[in-house]
Design a protein around this motif. Structure first.
Motif, PDB file in Angstrom:
ATOM      1  N   UNK A   1      -2.441  30.891  78.297  1.00  0.00           N
ATOM      2  CA  UNK A   1      -1.414  31.947  78.299  1.00  0.00           C
ATOM      3  C   UNK A   1      -0.341  31.674  77.246  1.00  0.00           C
ATOM      4  N   UNK A   2       0.074  30.419  77.142  1.00  0.00           N
ATOM      5  CA  UNK A   2       1.069  30.063  76.126  1.00  0.00           C
ATOM      6  C   UNK A   2       0.511  30.257  74.711  1.00  0.00           C
ATOM      7  N   UNK A   3      -0.743  29.879  74.510  1.00  0.00           N
ATOM      8  CA  UNK A   3      -1.370  30.088  73.205  1.00  0.00           C
ATOM      9  C   UNK A   3      -1.476  31.575  72.880  1.00  0.00           C
ATOM     10  N   UNK A   4      -1.750  32.377  73.912  1.00  0.00           N
ATOM     11  CA  UNK A   4      -1.818  33.824  73.706  1.00  0.00           C
ATOM     12  C   UNK A   4      -0.476  34.416  73.336  1.00  0.00           C
ATOM     13  N   UNK A   5       0.578  33.935  73.989  1.00  0.00           N
ATOM     14  CA  UNK A   5       1.922  34.407  73.652  1.00  0.00           C
ATOM     15  C   UNK A   5       2.328  34.006  72.236  1.00  0.00           C
ATOM     16  N   UNK A   6       1.841  32.853  71.794  1.00  0.00           N
ATOM     17  CA  UNK A   6       2.173  32.373  70.452  1.00  0.00           C
ATOM     18  C   UNK A   6       1.351  33.078  69.373  1.00  0.00           C
ATOM     19  N   UNK A   7       0.371  33.869  69.773  1.00  0.00           N
ATOM     20  CA  UNK A   7      -0.439  34.590  68.800  1.00  0.00           C
ATOM     21  C   UNK A   7      -1.593  33.781  68.239  1.00  0.00           C
ATOM     22  N   UNK A   8      -2.085  32.828  69.032  1.00  0.00           N
ATOM     23  CA  UNK A   8      -3.170  31.980  68.553  1.00  0.00           C
ATOM     24  C   UNK A   8      -4.460  32.764  68.341  1.00  0.00           C
ATOM     25  N   UNK A   9      -4.689  33.792  69.148  1.00  0.00           N
ATOM     26  CA  UNK A   9      -5.897  34.601  68.986  1.00  0.00           C
ATOM     27  C   UNK A   9      -5.934  35.296  67.634  1.00  0.00           C
ATOM     28  N   UNK A  10      -4.794  35.826  67.221  1.00  0.00           N
ATOM     29  CA  UNK A  10      -4.702  36.472  65.908  1.00  0.00           C
ATOM     30  C   UNK A  10      -4.878  35.446  64.801  1.00  0.00           C
ATOM     31  N   UNK A  11      -4.267  34.285  64.964  1.00  0.00           N
ATOM     32  CA  UNK A  11      -4.411  33.217  63.983  1.00  0.00           C
ATOM     33  C   UNK A  11      -5.867  32.792  63.836  1.00  0.00           C
ATOM     34  N   UNK A  12      -6.538  32.585  64.957  1.00  0.00           N
ATOM     35  CA  UNK A  12      -7.933  32.157  64.944  1.00  0.00           C
ATOM     36  C   UNK A  12      -8.816  33.227  64.295  1.00  0.00           C
ATOM     37  N   UNK A  13      -8.548  34.480  64.592  1.00  0.00           N
ATOM     38  CA  UNK A  13      -9.305  35.578  64.001  1.00  0.00           C
ATOM     39  C   UNK A  13      -9.109  35.639  62.493  1.00  0.00           C
ATOM     40  N   UNK A  14      -7.879  35.443  62.031  1.00  0.00           N
ATOM     41  CA  UNK A  14      -7.596  35.480  60.596  1.00  0.00           C
ATOM     42  C   UNK A  14      -8.288  34.329  59.871  1.00  0.00           C
ATOM     43  N   UNK A  15      -8.289  33.155  60.451  1.00  0.00           N
ATOM     44  CA  UNK A  15      -8.937  32.003  59.828  1.00  0.00           C
ATOM     45  C   UNK A  15     -10.449  32.217  59.761  1.00  0.00           C
ATOM     46  N   UNK A  16     -11.042  32.686  60.858  1.00  0.00           N
ATOM     47  CA  UNK A  16     -12.486  32.923  60.874  1.00  0.00           C
ATOM     48  C   UNK A  16     -12.873  34.009  59.864  1.00  0.00           C
ATOM     49  N   UNK A  17     -12.066  35.055  59.756  1.00  0.00           N
ATOM     50  CA  UNK A  17     -12.340  36.119  58.795  1.00  0.00           C
ATOM     51  C   UNK A  17     -12.230  35.599  57.370  1.00  0.00           C
ATOM     52  N   UNK A  18     -11.244  34.775  57.087  1.00  0.00           N
ATOM     53  CA  UNK A  18     -11.091  34.214  55.742  1.00  0.00           C
ATOM     54  C   UNK A  18     -12.269  33.325  55.376  1.00  0.00           C
ATOM     55  N   UNK A  19     -12.753  32.542  56.327  1.00  0.00           N
ATOM     56  CA  UNK A  19     -13.907  31.681  56.064  1.00  0.00           C
ATOM     57  C   UNK A  19     -15.145  32.530  55.796  1.00  0.00           C
ATOM     58  N   UNK A  20     -15.355  33.555  56.608  1.00  0.00           N
ATOM     59  CA  UNK A  20     -16.523  34.425  56.408  1.00  0.00           C
ATOM     60  C   UNK A  20     -16.438  35.153  55.070  1.00  0.00           C
ATOM     61  N   UNK A  21     -15.252  35.592  54.670  1.00  0.00           N
ATOM     62  CA  UNK A  21     -15.084  36.261  53.386  1.00  0.00           C
ATOM     63  C   UNK A  21     -15.415  35.309  52.242  1.00  0.00           C
ATOM     64  N   UNK A  22     -14.917  34.094  52.333  1.00  0.00           N
ATOM     65  CA  UNK A  22     -15.175  33.112  51.272  1.00  0.00           C
ATOM     66  C   UNK A  22     -16.660  32.793  51.158  1.00  0.00           C
ATOM     67  N   UNK A  23     -17.316  32.618  52.284  1.00  0.00           N
ATOM     68  CA  UNK A  23     -18.753  32.330  52.264  1.00  0.00           C
ATOM     69  C   UNK A  23     -19.522  33.536  51.721  1.00  0.00           C
ATOM     70  N   UNK A  24     -19.144  34.729  52.129  1.00  0.00           N
ATOM     71  CA  UNK A  24     -19.804  35.932  51.630  1.00  0.00           C
ATOM     72  C   UNK A  24     -19.654  36.108  50.136  1.00  0.00           C
TER      73      UNK A  24
END
Length: 98
Positions: free
Chosen positions: A60-83
């Protein structure tokens, strides 16, 4: 008759080689993309399973801090770089001029 034979062999030698190169390039690109997509999906699933072990209050604390958005942005950046790397190596585009 002689013109048709010469034209046929010319088309077969030029367009046949071009078609072979295009199809083999696309085939390698699809195989590379599918392999990388599968590997990234497995890595994301493993990361999600690790987060399932975290207690709910910490999640819950990680969710309030926006960790889900952070994790999504990092995963998207990695996929973009690999692509982009796959496209550059497969299709020969976006090569830096040296």
């Amino acid at each position: 008759m002689l013109i048709e034979t010469g034209l046929g062999s010319f088309l077969e030698s030029t367009i046949g080689n071009l078609a072979k190169k295009v199809l083999s390039t696309l085939g390698i690109g699809v195989i590379s993309y599918e392999g990388v997509t599968g590997a990234m999906q497995a890595a994301l699933d493993a990361a999600k399973s690790y987060f399932d072990a975290i207690p709910q209050t910490a999640l819950d604390l990680l969710g309030l801090a926006g960790f889900g958005t952070f994790f999504s942005m990092i995963a998207t950046a990695i996929m973009f770089r690999v692509g982009m790397t796959i496209m550059r190596k497969t299709f020969g585009i976006l090569n830096p001029v040296s």
